[in-house]
Design an enzyme around this catalytic site. Structure first.
Site, PDB file in Angstrom:
ATOM      1  CE1 TYR A 194      44.948  20.740 -87.068  1.00 43.26           C
ATOM      2  CE2 TYR A 194      43.771  20.738 -89.512  1.00 43.26           C
ATOM      3  CZ  TYR A 194      44.653  20.231 -88.085  1.00 43.26           C
ATOM      4  OH  TYR A 194      44.879  18.930 -88.320  1.00 43.26           O
ATOM      5  CG  PHE A 205      49.235  18.958 -80.279  1.00 42.88           C
ATOM      6  CD1 PHE A 205      47.691  18.580 -81.127  1.00 42.88           C
ATOM      7  CD2 PHE A 205      48.014  20.139 -79.942  1.00 42.88           C
ATOM      8  CE1 PHE A 205      46.610  19.340 -81.226  1.00 42.88           C
ATOM      9  CE2 PHE A 205      46.218  20.639 -79.747  1.00 42.88           C
ATOM     10  CZ  PHE A 205      46.267  19.262 -80.375  1.00 42.88           C
ATOM     11  CG  ASP A 206      48.227  18.374 -85.712  1.00 45.38           C
ATOM     12  OD1 ASP A 206      48.923  18.444 -87.106  1.00 45.38           O
ATOM     13  OD2 ASP A 206      46.405  17.765 -86.684  1.00 45.38           O
ATOM     14  CB  ILE A 226      37.164  16.704 -80.234  1.00 44.96           C
ATOM     15  CG1 ILE A 226      37.558  18.534 -80.727  1.00 44.96           C
ATOM     16  CG2 ILE A 226      37.713  15.895 -80.626  1.00 44.96           C
ATOM     17  CD1 ILE A 226      38.976  18.766 -80.022  1.00 44.96           C
ATOM     18  CE1 TYR A 252      41.245  13.797 -80.040  1.00 47.57           C
ATOM     19  CE2 TYR A 252      42.116  15.460 -79.129  1.00 47.57           C
ATOM     20  CZ  TYR A 252      41.822  15.095 -81.090  1.00 47.57           C
ATOM     21  OH  TYR A 252      42.129  15.459 -81.545  1.00 47.57           O
ATOM     22  CG  PHE A 270      42.570  23.855 -81.901  1.00 49.21           C
ATOM     23  CD1 PHE A 270      43.100  23.204 -83.020  1.00 49.21           C
ATOM     24  CD2 PHE A 270      41.783  23.024 -80.815  1.00 49.21           C
ATOM     25  CE1 PHE A 270      43.488  21.784 -83.319  1.00 49.21           C
ATOM     26  CE2 PHE A 270      42.248  21.074 -81.046  1.00 49.21           C
ATOM     27  CZ  PHE A 270      43.296  21.121 -82.307  1.00 49.21           C
TER      28      PHE A 270
END
Length: 313
Positions: A194, A205-206, A226, A252, A270
């Site tokens: 992902y 961010f990831d 989440i 979040y 995502f």
């Protein structure tokens, strides 16, 4: 003199000193909060074991230069300058994590140096703490409201995207490649690749691409992620690639994510590939009827998360 470290030691090279602005009067809330933040940090520096006194062992001009240069991306390796850089890094981290870009960095530095040089303060530190507390609360409330409005608008726009579908909960998704076979359930352990982005800016961010150990995907239980992920992955079959647009309430929420990478009420994007999934092992239930993980699985998850965290830094 023994090295004093406030955080991560920064290796640096000497650059030209650039003095920042200084004011005689604090004109607005941004300046007052910036100054209060600086005086608080100055008190921390002053209290470091009584070692920070303006003598031959530490040069406050160099310390100030280190703080200012770090905030302007300058670097230096000498002791006083290194301390300044570390303070600068601390300031930059707080500003980034709390999304306080409107704070005045020059005035923050002025507050620090006024304390360590024992100058008369423009506002008392007691008053400064009250100002800073109120400022932080107001900023958080304003940011939460701003992000909420922006995120709702962005999600509504994504609903109009080509091929976009939405669920009753508000999750928006686009099928980029359909998989085959069964689908995971809420208690499944999934293996995915992902990339996560802020929907407002597109900032990553990831991503599993950042971690060499995760090139084949990472595993985690769907009942520990989440809500947007848990719901979205259950729509997919093995081999599928989807794009999720996740509203803040399915992400979040109002608190955001630890570390400040995801702010309050920020919508997320995502790109997800479901590599594989399996049923959670038998042998116990967690609260709410969720399957518990074995000790080996917990250790493996911790290794994966730690590896990703190190890679992201």
């Amino acid at each position: 003199m023994k090295k004093v470290l406030l955080g991560i030691f920064v290796v640096a090279s000497l650059t030209a000193c650039n003095k920042g602005k200084s004011v005689d009067k604090l004109e607005n809330d941004d300046q007052k909060a910036s100054y209060a933040f600086g005086t608080g940090l100055g008190e921390q520096i002053k209290g470091l074991g009584g070692r920070l006194v303006e003598t031959d062992s530490i040069n406050y001009d160099q310390l100030e230069k280190g703080i200012r240069d770090y905030l302007k991306a300058g670097k230096e390796g000498r002791e006083s300058y290194a301390i300044g850089q570390q303070v600068g890094q601390q300031v930059e981290t707080v500003i980034k994590q709390q999304q306080l870009d409107q704070m005045d960095k020059d005035i923050i530095v002025q507050g620090i140096m006024d304390v360590v040089r024992h100058k008369k303060l423009l506002i008392t530190q007691e008053a400064g703490m009250g100002i800073l507390d109120t400022y932080a609360k107001n900023h958080q409330e304003n940011l939460t409201k701003k992000n909420s409005e922006e995120s709702k608008k962005l999600i509504e726009e994504k609903k109009k995207s080509s091929g976009a579908k939405s669920t009753a909960s508000g999750l928006v998704y686009v099928v980029e490649k359909e998989g085959t076979g069964a689908k995971p359930n809420a208690n499944s352990i999934v293996k995915v690749k992902y990339t996560g982005k802020l929907l407002s800016t597109g900032k990553v961010f990831d991503s599993t691409d950042k971690n060499a150990e995760a090139k084949d995907g990472v595993e985690f239980p769907l009942n520990q992620v989440i809500p947007g992920w848990s719901e979205g992955l259950q729509l997919m079959s093995k081999g599928g690639k989807y794009k999720f647009y996740i509203p803040a309430n399915l992400g979040y929420g109002e608190t955001g994510a630890p570390g400040g990478q995801i702010g309050p009420n920020q919508a997320l994007e995502f790109e997800v590939e479901l590599v594989d999934f399996k049923d959670a092992p038998a042998g116990g239930q967690q609260q709410g009827g969720q399957q518990s993980l074995s000790e080996e699985q917990i250790k493996e998850l911790q290794k994966q998360f730690e590896a990703q965290s190190k890679q992201a830094k």
